[in-house]
Design an enzyme around this catalytic site. Structure first.
Site, PDB file in Angstrom:
ATOM      1  N   TYR A   1       0.886  -1.271   0.134  1.00  0.00           N
ATOM      2  CA  TYR A   1      -0.030  -0.139   0.012  1.00  0.00           C
ATOM      3  C   TYR A   1       0.627   1.433  -0.167  1.00  0.00           C
ATOM      4  CZ  TYR A   1      -3.145   3.566   1.592  1.00  0.00           C
ATOM      5  OH  TYR A   1      -3.780   4.899   1.857  1.00  0.00           O
TER       6      TYR A   1
ATOM      7  N   GLY B   1      -2.207   4.242 -14.633  1.00  0.00           N
ATOM      8  CA  GLY B   1      -1.475   4.625 -13.630  1.00  0.00           C
ATOM      9  C   GLY B   1       0.129   5.045 -14.027  1.00  0.00           C
TER      10      GLY B   1
ATOM     11  N   HIS C   1       7.900  10.569 -13.954  1.00  0.00           N
ATOM     12  CA  HIS C   1       7.849  11.477 -12.738  1.00  0.00           C
ATOM     13  C   HIS C   1       9.141  11.759 -12.291  1.00  0.00           C
ATOM     14  CE1 HIS C   1       7.581   8.448  -9.837  1.00  0.00           C
ATOM     15  NE2 HIS C   1       6.461   7.770 -10.688  1.00  0.00           N
TER      16      HIS C   1
ATOM     17  N   CYS D   1       5.827   3.116 -13.288  1.00  0.00           N
ATOM     18  CA  CYS D   1       6.131   4.355 -13.788  1.00  0.00           C
ATOM     19  C   CYS D   1       7.449   4.573 -14.449  1.00  0.00           C
ATOM     20  CB  CYS D   1       5.799   5.535 -12.858  1.00  0.00           C
ATOM     21  SG  CYS D   1       4.003   5.722 -12.319  1.00  0.00           S
TER      22      CYS D   1
ATOM     23  N   ASN E   1      10.602   6.395 -13.485  1.00  0.00           N
ATOM     24  CA  ASN E   1      11.316   7.352 -12.462  1.00  0.00           C
ATOM     25  C   ASN E   1      12.433   8.126 -13.044  1.00  0.00           C
ATOM     26  OD1 ASN E   1      10.622   4.931  -9.855  1.00  0.00           O
ATOM     27  ND2 ASN E   1       9.451   6.285 -10.698  1.00  0.00           N
TER      28      ASN E   1
END
Length: 368
Positions: free
Chosen positions: A269, A284, A288, A305, A307
């Protein structure tokens, strides 16, 4: 010496007929000359000229689009035969009003926006479209540098235009929905036309290789930035970065990211604010900022993502336009064409299969 027999003057037929008070709008205006060729055709509504086209025989003129509801049209048409006098037809007619209407609810890109070279045109309607062919026929895209393109329906209320190849950069594109008078279904007609324009900016493309952990950014064909990155750790499909041609969709600084399908206290989480995040899918994925510099250029450790070092992510964020292509390679999870703006994942032939007019003029249709 025998005198020539004078020929009969041409007959001009107008549909809708003169003096009609409740003409249908969806059939457009058709002017025919029997026994001669049409010459001058002048049609106006509300003082504005009505565009139209003469066929190859010179005997049939058709309005380019459907007719505006509850409007008065003025027509002057001249026809000339091989010999004898010309025929001049002058008159007026009115069209019926709309009882149930539909219109454009929203568009992407926004009017006046500067977009990337992969930018789709997305039109959402405020009511379901039953006669998709009629509506698609009324959509027109004009670019300063014309390019082949096609519409694809993704639902009863949304249609998307994609070019066969990326837009030529540094140009203006105008999109017009000639909906006034178009029949979208039983009893439902377009009430007004809608138009907007956007600009295609510089050609920025990015390539990400998840195996070498590198990202290259090019502008107008020149490499302007090399970025060490870390991609998805690939321990689950969810944490695997998708390979394929993505488009930048929006951005935020910061963006709140919450682990999907997990509640607080469960393993995996997270609920964090991420800086300089540029979204590239609906599942999603973002490019970033992340301070895990130790992994960038060396290992894939993210939740899916891309990075990048905070200063480089800020640079990418500041220079990104919606619609910039980001092509990712090296993973076994393929980007689905319907995931975000993954439209370039479809071949041109497959993209065209979603059109209601597979053989349509790619710049827009005409009234049949």
């Amino acid at each position: 010496m025998t005198a020539e027999t004078p020929s009969s003057p041409p007959v001009v037929q107008i549909s809708p007929a003169f003096d009609t008070r409740r003409a249908r709008t969806d059939r457009g205006l058709v002017i025919r000359s029997l026994g001669g060729r049409l010459g001058r055709v002048l049609v106006s509504v509300g003082g504005a000229p009505v565009p139209g086209r003469l066929d190859g025989s010179g005997t049939i003129w058709r309005s380019a689009w459907t007719l505006k509801p509850a409007a008065e049209y003025t027509v002057t048409a001249t026809a000339q035969g091989a010999r004898g006098p010309a025929t001049v037809a002058m008159g007026r007619f009115r069209t019926r009003p709309v009882e149930q209407s539909f219109q454009v609810a929203s568009t992407t890109p926004l009017p006046g926006e500067t977009a990337g070279i992969g930018m789709p045109v997305i039109i959402d309607f405020d009511a379901p479209i039953a006669d998709k062919a009629a509506v698609e026929r009324a959509l027109e895209v004009k670019a300063e540098h014309p390019v082949e393109g096609a519409w694809r329906w993704t639902s009863d209320t949304q249609v998307i235009y994609r070019t066969r190849r990326f837009w030529t950069p540094h140009q203006r594109v105008t999109v017009t929905a000639h909906l006034a008078g178009v029949r979208a279904g039983a009893g439902r007609y377009g009430a007004t036309d809608s138009t907007f324009a956007f600009t295609v900016g510089r050609a920025q493309t990015s390539t990400v290789d998840t195996r070498t952990h590198q990202m290259l950014v090019r502008r107008d064909g020149v490499i302007v930035r090399r970025m060490a990155i870390s991609a998805g750790m690939a321990t689950t499909p969810e944490y695997t970065t998708t390979s394929g041609i993505h488009l930048t969709m929006d951005k935020g600084d910061p963006v709140r990211m919450i682990s999907p399908g997990r509640v607080k206290g469960e393993p995996g989480y997270y609920d964090v604010l991420i800086d300089h995040a540029v979204r590239i899918s609906n599942s999603g994925e973002y490019v970033h900022a992340k301070d895990n510099v130790w992994a960038q250029g060396r290992a894939n450790v993210s939740h899916g993502c891309i990075n990048a070092r905070p200063d480089q992510a800020a640079w990418f964020y500041d220079g990104s336009l919606r619609g910039d292509p980001v092509t990712i390679t090296g993973t076994d999870r393929e980007l689905e064409w319907s995931n975000g703006w993954g439209f370039w994942q479809l071949s041109w032939e497959k993209w065209r299969q979603g059109s209601a007019l597979p053989d349509a003029d790619p710049a827009g249709g005409r009234v049949p």
